[in-house]
Design a protein around this motif. Structure first.
Motif, short mmCIF file in Angstrom:
data_model
loop_
_atom_site.label_atom_id
_atom_site.label_comp_id
_atom_site.label_asym_id
_atom_site.label_seq_id
_atom_site.Cartn_x
_atom_site.Cartn_y
_atom_site.Cartn_z
N ASP A 13 -22.84 91.20 -33.38
CA ASP A 13 -23.13 89.81 -33.74
C ASP A 13 -22.61 88.84 -32.68
N LEU A 14 -21.42 89.15 -32.15
CA LEU A 14 -20.85 88.29 -31.11
C LEU A 14 -21.66 88.39 -29.81
N LEU A 15 -22.08 89.60 -29.47
CA LEU A 15 -22.91 89.79 -28.28
C LEU A 15 -24.22 89.00 -28.40
N PHE A 16 -24.76 88.96 -29.60
CA PHE A 16 -26.02 88.23 -29.82
C PHE A 16 -25.87 86.76 -29.46
N GLN A 17 -24.67 86.20 -29.69
CA GLN A 17 -24.45 84.81 -29.32
C GLN A 17 -24.61 84.61 -27.82
N VAL A 18 -24.07 85.53 -27.03
CA VAL A 18 -24.20 85.46 -25.57
C VAL A 18 -25.67 85.58 -25.17
N ILE A 19 -26.38 86.49 -25.81
CA ILE A 19 -27.81 86.68 -25.52
C ILE A 19 -28.59 85.41 -25.86
N PHE A 20 -28.23 84.76 -26.97
CA PHE A 20 -28.92 83.54 -27.39
C PHE A 20 -28.72 82.43 -26.35
N TYR A 21 -27.45 82.21 -25.94
CA TYR A 21 -27.18 81.18 -24.93
C TYR A 21 -27.92 81.50 -23.62
N GLY B 36 -30.56 79.25 -21.54
CA GLY B 36 -30.39 78.96 -20.13
C GLY B 36 -31.61 79.36 -19.30
N LYS B 37 -32.21 80.49 -19.65
CA LYS B 37 -33.41 80.95 -18.94
C LYS B 37 -34.58 80.00 -19.17
N GLU B 38 -34.76 79.57 -20.42
CA GLU B 38 -35.85 78.65 -20.72
C GLU B 38 -35.71 77.33 -19.96
N GLU B 39 -34.48 76.89 -19.75
CA GLU B 39 -34.23 75.63 -19.05
C GLU B 39 -34.04 75.82 -17.55
N GLU B 40 -34.21 77.09 -17.11
CA GLU B 40 -34.06 77.43 -15.70
C GLU B 40 -32.67 77.07 -15.17
N ARG B 41 -31.66 77.27 -16.02
CA ARG B 41 -30.27 77.02 -15.63
C ARG B 41 -29.58 78.32 -15.20
N PHE B 42 -29.73 79.37 -16.01
CA PHE B 42 -29.12 80.67 -15.73
C PHE B 42 -29.79 81.72 -16.60
N GLU B 43 -29.57 82.98 -16.27
CA GLU B 43 -30.09 84.09 -17.07
C GLU B 43 -28.96 85.05 -17.38
N PHE B 44 -29.22 85.99 -18.30
CA PHE B 44 -28.19 86.95 -18.69
C PHE B 44 -27.70 87.76 -17.49
N GLY C 269 -27.40 86.83 -14.51
CA GLY C 269 -26.47 86.00 -13.76
C GLY C 269 -25.11 85.89 -14.44
N VAL C 270 -25.15 85.84 -15.78
CA VAL C 270 -23.89 85.82 -16.54
C VAL C 270 -23.08 87.08 -16.24
N VAL C 271 -23.75 88.23 -16.29
CA VAL C 271 -23.07 89.51 -16.03
C VAL C 271 -22.57 89.57 -14.59
N ASP D 264 -21.84 87.13 -12.44
CA ASP D 264 -20.71 86.23 -12.21
C ASP D 264 -19.43 86.77 -12.84
N LEU D 265 -19.56 87.39 -14.02
CA LEU D 265 -18.40 87.95 -14.70
C LEU D 265 -17.80 89.09 -13.89
N VAL D 266 -18.64 90.00 -13.41
CA VAL D 266 -18.16 91.12 -12.61
C VAL D 266 -17.48 90.61 -11.35
N ALA D 267 -18.09 89.65 -10.69
CA ALA D 267 -17.51 89.10 -9.46
C ALA D 267 -16.15 88.46 -9.73
N LYS D 268 -16.05 87.74 -10.84
CA LYS D 268 -14.77 87.09 -11.17
C LYS D 268 -13.68 88.12 -11.46
N LEU D 269 -14.02 89.17 -12.20
CA LEU D 269 -13.04 90.18 -12.55
C LEU D 269 -12.59 90.98 -11.32
N ILE D 270 -13.53 91.22 -10.39
CA ILE D 270 -13.14 91.87 -9.14
C ILE D 270 -12.17 90.98 -8.37
N ARG D 271 -12.49 89.69 -8.31
CA ARG D 271 -11.65 88.74 -7.57
C ARG D 271 -10.26 88.62 -8.20
N ARG D 272 -10.18 88.71 -9.52
CA ARG D 272 -8.89 88.54 -10.21
C ARG D 272 -8.08 89.85 -10.28
#
Length: 281
Positions: A80-88, A92-100, A102-104, A106-114
């Protein structure tokens, strides 16, 4: 057996064929729900703000399942919590802001950096012998990296990016922790304990003054000081209060179920007696 990307796999279990879906199937389902012509009328109407309360609710349900050790339902709550991420991500995709994707990414890149102590070359597959690295060193490095990231984002001040809509107890602890990271902290836990006593006296003084606004402020100071004790002892104040709430519910339910009359007809003396019994149970 080769499978195309996004294809669901069927398993034969207990005489029935059970579909095993993938993240690509979930993304497809979300797009279908938001389809202007054939989607779900409710999902089509939603936006970031309208589903934000559901996100908080789903996050709390995950925590609730963990605290109850209800691992049977934890998988469902995580879905259910994952579905919230998918919904957002669909919004984002519909508004041409970001896609899933890209979310993944950016997250991987941030975790590697940290985690330079795990990915020494800053790449996903680089490795290092980490057996002698201390958790305290990792924490200090993590905070330093996060502080650098905040500076790069243009955050004005150490506390600038602490979210305003966090639960107040959690936000108080985060503010205190952030300030403590640069040395603004008590020498030991007895400092905040003394502060609690001081704030309690000020609450009592405002009770006599009749100034409701001033009393509200002093009660806030008292709660903030109590959070400081919890933070100093590495106790999550939100969790501590949830446990206290649950304990109160259980004991009050005992009173309700063991009182000989309705509670409105039960004396405070009898309720206190049952309360003590509940504590024993």
């Amino acid at each position: 057996m080769s499978l195309r990307r996004g294809a669901n796999i069927n398993f034969f279990c207990a005489g029935k064929t059970v579909a095993h879906y993938t993240i690509d199937d979930l993304l497809y389902l979300m797009a279908r729900l938001r389809d202007p012509q054939s989607g779900c009328p409710w999902d089509i109407k939603q936006d970031y703000a309208s589903i934000a309360p559901s996100t908080l609710e789903e996050a709390y349900e995950v925590v609730d399942a963990i605290e109850k050790q209800d691992f049977v339902h934890l998988k469902e709550e995580l879905g259910d919590l994952l579905f919230q991420v998918i919904f957002y991500s669909q919004l984002g995709k519909e508004e041409e802001r970001f896609e899933f994707a890209g979310v993944v990414s950016d997250l991987v890149a941030k975790l590697i950096r940290r985690h330079p102590h795990v990915f020494p070359d800053g790449t996903l597959h680089s490795r290092i012998d980490n057996r002698h690295t201390l958790p305290t060193d990792v924490k200090a490095r993590w905070e330093a990296i996060k502080q650098q990231e905040r500076a790069e984002k243009g955050a004005r001040g150490l506390l600038a990016d602490v979210p305003l809509n966090l639960p107040s107890l959690s936000r108080a602890a985060k503010l205190q922790k952030r300030a403590a990271s640069v040395g603004f902290d008590w020498e030991d836990v007895y400092g905040p304990i003394a502060k609690v006593r001081e704030e309690l006296l000020e609450v009592e003084a405002e009770l006599d003054s009749g100034d409701t606004k001033a009393l509200e402020e002093e009660l806030g100071d008292l709660l903030f000081a109590v959070v400081n004790i919890a933070r100093y002892q590495k106790i999550d104040p939100e969790q501590a209060l949830r446990i206290a709430n649950q304990k109160f519910e259980q004991r009050f339910h005992y009173i309700e179920t063991h009182a000989e009359r309705s509670l409105s007809e039960t004396s405070i003396t009898e309720m206190n007696r049952l309360w003590e019994q509940a504590k024993q149970h």
